[in-house]
Write an enzyme that holds these catalytic residues in place. Sequence first.
Site, PDB file in Angstrom:
ATOM      1  CG  HIS A  13      -1.966   1.082   1.202  1.00 56.40           C
ATOM      2  ND1 HIS A  13      -3.298   0.868   1.505  1.00 56.40           N
ATOM      3  CD2 HIS A  13      -1.872   2.410   0.938  1.00 56.40           C
ATOM      4  CE1 HIS A  13      -3.959   2.002   1.412  1.00 56.40           C
ATOM      5  NE2 HIS A  13      -3.119   2.964   1.087  1.00 56.40           N
ATOM      6  CG  ASN A  54       2.271  12.161  -7.320  1.00 53.15           C
ATOM      7  OD1 ASN A  54       3.223  12.844  -7.652  1.00 53.15           O
ATOM      8  ND2 ASN A  54       1.495  11.547  -8.215  1.00 53.15           N
ATOM      9  CB  THR A  82      -5.109   9.237  -9.294  1.00 50.00           C
ATOM     10  OG1 THR A  82      -5.402   8.750  -7.988  1.00 50.00           O
ATOM     11  CG2 THR A  82      -6.400   9.559 -10.010  1.00 50.00           C
ATOM     12  CE  LYS A 105      -2.444  12.881  -9.475  1.00 52.86           C
ATOM     13  NZ  LYS A 105      -1.965  11.493  -9.439  1.00 52.86           N
ATOM     14  CG  HIS A 112      -7.851   3.993   0.526  1.00 52.44           C
ATOM     15  ND1 HIS A 112      -7.209   3.609  -0.612  1.00 52.44           N
ATOM     16  CD2 HIS A 112      -6.918   4.640   1.286  1.00 52.44           C
ATOM     17  CE1 HIS A 112      -5.942   4.001  -0.556  1.00 52.44           C
ATOM     18  NE2 HIS A 112      -5.734   4.632   0.578  1.00 52.44           N
ATOM     19  CD  GLU A 129      -8.498   6.581   4.363  1.00 46.58           C
ATOM     20  OE1 GLU A 129      -9.146   6.486   3.293  1.00 46.58           O
ATOM     21  OE2 GLU A 129      -7.430   7.206   4.448  1.00 46.58           O
ATOM     22  CG  ASP A 179       0.586   8.756   1.248  1.00 43.68           C
ATOM     23  OD1 ASP A 179       0.513   8.742   0.023  1.00 43.68           O
ATOM     24  OD2 ASP A 179      -0.409   8.574   1.990  1.00 43.68           O
TER      25      ASP A 179
HETATM   26  P1  IMP Z   1      -1.084   9.806  -6.427  1.00 42.79           P
HETATM   27  O1  IMP Z   1      -2.344   9.030  -6.736  1.00 42.79           O
HETATM   28  O2  IMP Z   1       0.153   9.141  -6.966  1.00 42.79           O
HETATM   29  O3  IMP Z   1      -1.197  11.246  -6.845  1.00 42.79           O
HETATM   30  O4  IMP Z   1      -0.869   9.758  -4.832  1.00 42.79           O
HETATM   31  C1  IMP Z   1      -1.367  10.739  -3.943  1.00 42.79           C
HETATM   32  C2  IMP Z   1      -2.862  10.584  -3.772  1.00 42.79           C
HETATM   33  O5  IMP Z   1      -3.162   9.350  -3.097  1.00 42.79           O
HETATM   34  C3  IMP Z   1      -3.508  11.647  -2.916  1.00 42.79           C
HETATM   35  O6  IMP Z   1      -3.772  12.809  -3.645  1.00 42.79           O
HETATM   36  C4  IMP Z   1      -4.793  10.941  -2.465  1.00 42.79           C
HETATM   37  O7  IMP Z   1      -5.770  10.978  -3.490  1.00 42.79           O
HETATM   38  C5  IMP Z   1      -4.353   9.502  -2.331  1.00 42.79           C
HETATM   39  N1  IMP Z   1      -4.052   9.168  -0.927  1.00 42.79           N
HETATM   40  C6  IMP Z   1      -2.857   9.155  -0.321  1.00 42.79           C
HETATM   41  N2  IMP Z   1      -2.987   8.782   0.972  1.00 42.79           N
HETATM   42  C7  IMP Z   1      -4.285   8.555   1.170  1.00 42.79           C
HETATM   43  C8  IMP Z   1      -5.040   8.124   2.310  1.00 42.79           C
HETATM   44  O8  IMP Z   1      -4.534   7.877   3.421  1.00 42.79           O
HETATM   45  N3  IMP Z   1      -6.395   8.028   2.124  1.00 42.79           N
HETATM   46  C9  IMP Z   1      -6.999   8.268   0.929  1.00 42.79           C
HETATM   47  N4  IMP Z   1      -6.320   8.644  -0.140  1.00 42.79           N
HETATM   48  C10 IMP Z   1      -4.982   8.798  -0.030  1.00 42.79           C
HETATM   49 ZN    ZN Z   2      -3.702   4.990   1.111  1.00 40.16          ZN
END
Ligand code: IMP
Ligand code: ZN
Length: 340
Positions: free
Chosen positions: A13, A17, A100, A102, A199, A202, A278
């Site tokens: 997990h 980003n 995600t 983008k 998720h 949560e 993260d």
């Molecule tokens: P990305 O999808 O690579 O941009 O990773 C960052 C994104 O993961 C954030 O903008 C959130 O949408 C999501 N994210 C990161 N940590 C969490 C969490 O603990 N709960 C829900 N979403 C998360």
């Molecule tokens: Zn997460």
Amino acid sequence: MDFYHLLPKIELHAHLNGSLSNSTLAELRELKYGKEVPSGTDDCFYKILNGESLTLEECFKKFQYAHDLTDRREALARATERVIEEFAKDSVIYLELRTTPKCTAQMTKREYLTTVLDVIRKSSENQRGIVVKLLPSIDRSKGVQEAMENVNLAIELSSSFPGLMVAFDLSGNPFGTTFSDFVPALQRAREHGFRLALHCGEFEDEQEVKEMFALGVDRIGHGTFIEGENLAFAQEHKIPFECCLTSNVKCKTVPSYEDHHVAKLLKLKHPVCVCTDDFGVFETSLSQELKICASTFSLTNTDMVEMQRNAIEYSFASEQEKKELRAKIEQFSETLSKEL
Ligand code: IMP
Ligand code: ZN
């Protein structure tokens, strides 16, 4: 080097980003804006550049920085490389990275996804000793149309990147969204062979967890508020929980490490893997998370090896990959027992 660093680890997990370390953010900033720190600069980023410690609020700003700095292909590729390198340096042997797709001013969603996938494919060709998979994410805050777009894109690209995209993630801020709206997209993903690592639980919403279980969840992200009937269901179906201790403590969804729900799951002997979520934002590492888990709940080194062994079984790796991962853990375990 300490035991936790040397232990071959399984990360299930991790958001791309959210996994950019301060040094990666600094490198990406230079790539985008050059060496000069312009006047009127953001104080918080200045602290990152100077290695100063950050407040929690400043840590959360890292998501915004990361998204700004990875808005073009070269930077996104560099970010993905650095994340994989840093996990590999921490002796992570298997990584499921989620992100995600983008659409930015500089790239389409398709370019976003192919950029990340290309780097992942190259990392396995380079034989870095780490197997990496991608879980495309659906960001709930972006709505249903984007969710379906992400699923369609992943389906379309999966044949060009065989074996790399193994599951879908559902993440992002859930407030103001309704889970059932995302079911058609997730169902479509599942029909095309994607597993679901959502998720789930949560935040406190018993009904939503029920709906997720009715759809079918292969792994539970966090699961902080899964209790009662829902916990019984998870137990009956042995659905693994991805527990991210520091993330939950820093986000205040659990009051302390001691009160983390992983304690209850360990007592129930329920399938659990410890993950970072993260590591860049929460300033941690998988080694550190395992160390915290072991010291908080008095687990032995043998218990922690067993946790990694079990995590292989909860992963979405292929059978052949699982076999190779098991062999790595066994080799480590044998060395450890000779040393004792
Ligand atoms: P990305 O999808 O690579 O941009 O990773 C960052 C994104 O993961 C954030 O903008 C959130 O949408 C999501 N994210 C990161 N940590 C969490 C969490 O603990 N709960 C829900 N979403 C998360
Ligand atoms: Zn997460």
